[in-house]
Motif scaffolding. Structure first.
Motif, PDB file in Angstrom:
ATOM      1  N   PHE A   1      -6.256   4.852  -7.067  1.00 46.59           N
ATOM      2  CA  PHE A   1      -5.056   5.084  -7.872  1.00 46.59           C
ATOM      3  C   PHE A   1      -5.169   4.526  -9.294  1.00 46.59           C
ATOM      4  CE2 PHE A   1      -0.743   4.344  -9.312  1.00 46.59           C
ATOM      5  CZ  PHE A   1      -0.099   5.513  -8.938  1.00 46.59           C
TER       6      PHE A   1
ATOM      7  N   ARG B   1      -4.776   6.212   6.993  1.00 51.68           N
ATOM      8  CA  ARG B   1      -3.522   5.912   6.296  1.00 51.68           C
ATOM      9  C   ARG B   1      -3.197   4.445   6.533  1.00 51.68           C
ATOM     10  NH1 ARG B   1      -0.498  10.381   3.723  1.00 51.68           N
ATOM     11  NH2 ARG B   1      -1.959  12.074   4.071  1.00 51.68           N
TER      12      ARG B   1
ATOM     13  N   ALA C   1      -8.666   5.555   0.587  1.00 52.40           N
ATOM     14  CA  ALA C   1      -9.427   5.884  -0.618  1.00 52.40           C
ATOM     15  C   ALA C   1      -8.503   6.248  -1.772  1.00 52.40           C
ATOM     16  CB  ALA C   1     -10.380   7.037  -0.321  1.00 52.40           C
ATOM     17  N   GLN C   2      -7.425   6.986  -1.465  1.00 55.91           N
ATOM     18  CA  GLN C   2      -6.479   7.363  -2.523  1.00 55.91           C
ATOM     19  C   GLN C   2      -5.779   6.139  -3.081  1.00 55.91           C
ATOM     20  OE1 GLN C   2      -4.179  10.154  -0.301  1.00 55.91           O
ATOM     21  NE2 GLN C   2      -5.386  11.911  -0.970  1.00 55.91           N
TER      22      GLN C   2
ATOM     23  N   LEU D   1       0.860  -1.187   0.000  1.00 54.01           N
ATOM     24  CA  LEU D   1       0.000   0.000   0.000  1.00 54.01           C
ATOM     25  C   LEU D   1       0.894   1.234   0.000  1.00 54.01           C
ATOM     26  CD1 LEU D   1      -2.656  -1.099   2.635  1.00 54.01           C
ATOM     27  CD2 LEU D   1      -2.715  -1.347   0.147  1.00 54.01           C
ATOM     28  N   PHE D   2       0.458   2.284  -0.705  1.00 60.35           N
ATOM     29  CA  PHE D   2       1.254   3.510  -0.732  1.00 60.35           C
ATOM     30  C   PHE D   2       1.112   4.220   0.604  1.00 60.35           C
ATOM     31  CE2 PHE D   2      -0.308   3.007  -5.227  1.00 60.35           C
ATOM     32  CZ  PHE D   2       0.858   2.408  -5.673  1.00 60.35           C
ATOM     33  N   PRO D   3       2.214   4.350   1.341  1.00 60.18           N
ATOM     34  CA  PRO D   3       2.092   4.881   2.708  1.00 60.18           C
ATOM     35  C   PRO D   3       1.728   6.352   2.741  1.00 60.18           C
ATOM     36  CG  PRO D   3       4.392   4.528   2.125  1.00 60.18           C
ATOM     37  CD  PRO D   3       3.575   3.978   1.001  1.00 60.18           C
ATOM     38  N   HIS D   4       1.953   7.074   1.638  1.00 58.92           N
ATOM     39  CA  HIS D   4       1.679   8.509   1.638  1.00 58.92           C
ATOM     40  C   HIS D   4       0.278   8.830   1.137  1.00 58.92           C
ATOM     41  CE1 HIS D   4       3.194   7.335  -2.230  1.00 58.92           C
ATOM     42  NE2 HIS D   4       2.817   8.462  -2.769  1.00 58.92           N
ATOM     43  N   MET D   5      -0.536   7.793   0.937  1.00 62.24           N
ATOM     44  CA  MET D   5      -1.903   8.046   0.473  1.00 62.24           C
ATOM     45  C   MET D   5      -2.888   7.414   1.456  1.00 62.24           C
ATOM     46  SD  MET D   5      -1.586   7.146  -3.543  1.00 62.24           S
ATOM     47  CE  MET D   5      -0.153   7.603  -4.508  1.00 62.24           C
TER      48      MET D   5
END
Lengths: 292, 299, 369
Positions: C101, C133, C96-97, C89-93
């Motif tokens: 994606f 997050r 929902a983001q 998972l993208f840690p900076h999103m």
């Protein structure tokens, strides 16, 4: 265009070189090429008014062994070694002290180390100039006004002043890698060692020291190499009398206009550094093997 | 020995051990304190004497800000400060782009020639600055590039900064930026980039949406380091600038050569202040390292 | 024209330098199938999955998705999505983001993105966690986000790389049935990589067992367990006993084998495998298919069928609650026997006793040594 993209997908090393293109260009043109030019220069004869004459000669290298220059090499080497040992002796316990504090305090202490580390080297050297100067330095002035000494102590313009300046300048470079190594050390290893009947000194000798060795090696290299090539510190704290190899080299360019000889000197200096590095790495890895 | 005596002896032994440990701990604290005093005292004294109402930097003669006023009125010093800032900003920006690209290549690919590139990237870090300085000096001289100035209008100040100085600064900064960015990249799981590609992001968008936001603390760290090294550099600037060009450290060096005055202390204190600001910035970046906001504002 | 498969691999080879990670693999995965690739770590299953995703390019051979050759198509141009091993998972999103994606990259209109993200999060029961997050989620929740992030794109094939590997045992069991139910609901082809044989057996329609870059056997869970065609498959899936011997007679589907201690037993010959008299071979028999009786008791009526009998010595006994586990020695070979604890009858075999093992010869498998 599409073909190019497919090619790039098929050969990832092309992508890598595309990314490296600017840095490779810059470093090969402005670093590697100059290195080779200096190498070539070191085998040429000096010109009458600066510059060079295109005659091959080994004279420049022979001259580096003249007693005058050879002695400077010896002194630089001696100063660099003493500096490295002194920073290690002062820095290791300091790193150990930081590493053994509670996690919260550690951050602050490392930060407190970073501030001098980020401060201009020239400024830090100048600070010692105001302290060490023979007649007008703070230390001698204070001691004399207190009547503790009659004559100023010889603190300035000698090996001592240079070593103090270098130790002060490079201490954070020694402490930080050792601290990093100690910080990585798993605390349960120490507990396991004392559980297995190791006393304090033995825990240190058998566990802590060998595991912190990579930090010691890194720190020593970070101190030794710039100390051997020091230019600013001897120029300021050497009082114009005590010179190191860095000053001799710069003199060839600034005053004597003997570029080939300066080039040869810097190559010999780099060779000494390379040799010292190799010997040091070998010695420490032997040490590590013994410990295991 | 009776049981009581034994237990007394044991408790004495443990008390002794405890005492010894406390003593050791106390000495250790003292050592730590001394270590930090050694690091800070010279700097503190330096700052104190920048306010000394005398030409001496050893005997206190009362408080004054006279030396700072003196410094501000010295247009040579002010010009050299602008020069320093210009060189540092330009060389940081250039080396940031070049160094980050190099870090990506070195950390994300296996390719022919990697070992050589590794060596080429590390060399500028380990080589003594005096050697690098004379290398560049000879190079600029023989290549005919020379020491031509770049005439720039920098926030209204007219500067003439030799290209050779900027080129030299970039040459050593690339390596430092690459090292810092690589360290951050190494911590970053490559699978995140694969995940982005799997979710239809082409390499360009993968970089800007995933790699770059996560890399940002590393890039900022690299920028700070490059800026500091550039501001601090004396030796390489000194040898690559030709005649008559001063950055702040070069100016300070020539002032020191002429003699010690509290005015130098004042300039030094100013440079110290710069370093403190940079440390503070790096702290703020470090704090935001994991929680940096993304460019994504959809939700 | 031949039938179209969701995924088809033809003679796929992947080499990393000198190392052959995947060795000439051919597979056909049907539409809507839950297909597992099972094998020990380093067997090439993950590499195979990554070649379908486009994260690795095959050294040779071809990967086809719905009949279309993928060639050097990059991952972002393939109609598949992946659930990564540690979720990635993208840690900076936010959640929902993360889920949005893929749709954003495909330039889906914003309204539709919003709707589909909500649907996907509902599907994995994460409604209300949109703004979190990844760091603020539990392992199981991260797992669901990773699933939603892939499924929201409605891929033709979903690739899952040990998606449950990082969860604890209890959660893993719960997610297994949930995942299976989800797959049946959405009807997407799942290609599932795991090293957990139980997981593969429970969830899959079909399993490919892999070892050292080769596919050893493909079949339904039952086929894989009941009729393994190689020693590795028999050993890797479930528990089994191996008895080495020499083939002395080959009959109608059954072969007689003389064991190292001289006893003669029978075992079934797998289809498509041929043995010759005098060949050395291994008999594989599952612990729960062996009966154990004291040596002095007469064999019971089951003798009427083709049964094998084997004298042995009982050396260890374990009471495991649901079953009784006997360890016996046949010559030097240890054999394990499991008896279901169906009633509380008293145990008749004791440590040190001479015993006889019996099994239906059709349940034993004759395998190449």
């Amino acid at each position: 265009m599409k073909k190019l993209l497919t090619l790039l997908r098929k050969r990832p090393s092309f992508q890598a070189w595309l990314l490296l293109l600017p840095s490779a260009f810059w470093l090969f043109v402005f670093f590697i090429a100059p290195l080779f030019i200096v190498l070539i220069y070191s085998f040429l004869e000096r010109g009458t008014y600066g510059g060079v004459q295109w005659h091959f000669t080994l004279e420049n290298y022979r001259r580096t062994f003249d007693p005058l220059y050879f002695k400077t090499f010896g002194r630089s080497f001696y100063i660099a070694i003493v500096t490295t040992i002194a920073t290690l002796l002062i820095g290791y316990p300091l790193a150990y002290y930081i590493a053994s504090r509670p996690a919260k305090r550690r951050g602050t202490l490392v930060l407190a180390l970073m501030i001098p580390f980020w401060t201009n080297f020239l400024v830090r050297t100048y600070a010692w100039l105001t302290l060490l100067r023979t007649h007008t330095g703070l230390i001698n002035v204070t001691l004399m006004s207190l009547g503790w000494i009659q004559k100023p102590l010889p603190l300035f313009g000698n090996d001592f002043a240079i070593i103090v300046g270098l130790v002060y300048g490079w201490l954070p470079d020694m402490v930080l890698p050792i601290y990093a190594a100690l910080d990585r050390l798993d605390h349960s290893l120490l507990e396991a060692a004392s559980d297995l009947y190791a006393s304090g000194p033995n825990v240190f000798r058998r566990i802590v020291w060998p595991l912190s060795l990579p930090g010691v090696v890194a720190g020593s290299m970070l101190v030794f190499i710039p100390s051997l090539g020091a230019f600013v510190t001897p120029a300021i704290l050497g009082g114009g009398k005590t010179l190191m190899i860095g000053n001799i080299i710069s003199n060839q360019f600034l005053a004597a206009h003997d570029w080939p000889f300066g080039s040869a000197l810097s190559f010999v200096m780099m060779a000494v550094m390379l040799a010292a590095t190799l010997i040091y790495f070998r010695a420490t890895s032997d040490e590590e093997r013994r410990q295991l | 020995m009776s049981e009581q005596a034994l237990s007394r002896a044991l408790s004495r032994r443990s008390r002794m051990a405890h005492l010894k440990k406390q003593l050791g701990e106390g000495l250790f604290h003292l050592y730590g304190l001394t270590g930090y005093l050694f690091l800070y005292l010279p700097i503190i004294i330096l700052v104190i004497f920048s306010f000394n109402d005398s030409r001496s930097t050893a005997q206190w003669a009362g408080f004054t800000t006279h030396w700072y006023a003196d410094m501000m009125n010295d247009h040579q010093i002010i010009l050299s400060l602008w020069n320093s800032l210009f060189v540092a900003i330009v060389s940081t920006l250039v080396s940031l782009v070049i160094g980050t690209l190099a870090a990506l290549a070195m950390e994300r690919y296996r390719f022919w020639g990697k070992l050589m590139m590794d060596a080429v990237l590390y060399l500028p870090i380990i080589i003594p600055d005096i050697a690098m300085a004379i290398m560049l000096l000879i190079f600029f001289d023989v290549s005919g590039i020379g020491f031509q100035p770049w005439k720039a209008n920098f926030f209204g100040v007219h500067l003439a900064v030799p290209y050779s100085v900027i080129i030299g600064h970039v040459a050593f900064n690339i390596s430092f930026v690459a090292v810092v960015v690589r360290a951050r990249l190494a911590q970053m799981d490559q699978v995140l980039e694969e995940a982005a590609q799997d979710l239809y992001a082409d390499p360009w968008r993968t970089f800007w949406r995933v790699t770059f936001p996560m890399l940002l603390p590393g890039i900022m760290g690299g920028a700070l380091l490059a800026f500091t090294l550039s501001m601090d550099d004396f030796v390489i600037t000194f040898f690559t600038s030709g005649a008559g060009f001063n950055t702040l450290p070069v100016r300070v060096f020539s002032m020191i050569k002429k003699g010690v005055t509290p005015k130098i202390n004042a300039v030094s204190s100013l440079m110290l202040l710069f370093s403190l600001v940079l440390v503070a910035i790096s702290l703020i970046i470090g704090k935001g390292g994991d929680e940096n906001s993304s460019a994504n504002t959809m939700f | 024209m031949s039938e179209t498969y969701a995924v088809e691999l033809r003679n796929v080879v992947k080499q990393f330098g000198e190392v052959v990670a995947v060795n000439n693999v051919s597979l056909r995965i049907g539409e809507g199938e839950f297909f597992s690739m099972l094998g020990p770590s380093g067997c090439g299953k993950t590499t195979t999955l990554r070649m379908i995703a486009g994260l690795e390019m095959p050294t040779s051979g071809s990967v086809m998705i719905y009949g279309e050759e993928q060639g050097y198509l990059p991952p972002y141009q393939r109609p598949v999505n992946t659930v990564f091993q540690n979720y990635a998972l993208f840690p900076h999103m936010t959640v929902a983001q993360n889920v949005a994606f893929g749709l954003e990259m495909k330039k889906v209109p914003k309204d539709e993105i919003r709707r589909r993200v909500a649907e996907a999060l509902e599907l994995v029961q994460l409604t209300g966690k949109e703004k979190r997050r990844p760091k603020q989620l539990s392992g199981g929740q991260k797992q669901r986000v990773a699933l939603a992030r892939a499924l929201v794109n409605r891929p033709k094939v979903l690739l899952l790389d040990e998606p449950l590997g990082a969860l604890d045992l209890k959660l893993r069991k719960a997610m297994q049935s949930e995942l299976k139910a989800l797959q049946e609901r959405v009807g997407i082809t799942f290609v599932y990589v795991t090293h957990d044989q139980e997981e593969a057996l429970v969830m899959s329609d079909r399993i490919a067992v892999m070892n050292e870059g080769n596919v050893l056997q493909v079949g339904t869970p039952e086929e894989i367990y009941e009729t393994p065609t190689s020693r590795f498959v028999a050993d890797f899936i479930g528990k089994t006993n191996f008895l080495n011997g020499e083939v002395v007679e080959i009959g109608d589907g059954l072969a007689k084998v003389v064991l190292e201690n001289g006893a003669v037993v029978e075992a079934s010959v797998p289809e498509g495998k041929t043995f010759v008299r005098g060949e050395r071979a291994t008999v594989s028999i599952r612990p729960e298919r062996v009966y154990i009786t004291p040596a002095n008791e007469l064999p019971d009526v089951r003798n009427a069928k083709a049964f094998s009998h084997l004298p042995a010595k009982l050396v260890k006994f374990f009471y495991v609650g649901s079953e009784r586990r006997y360890v016996v020695l046949v010559g030097d070979t240890e054999v394990v026997v499991q008896a279901q604890n169906v009633d509380r009858s008293t145990r008749r075999c004791h440590t040190g006793d001479e015993v006889v093992l019996h099994w239906d010869s059709a349940q034993a498998r004759l395998l190449k040594e």
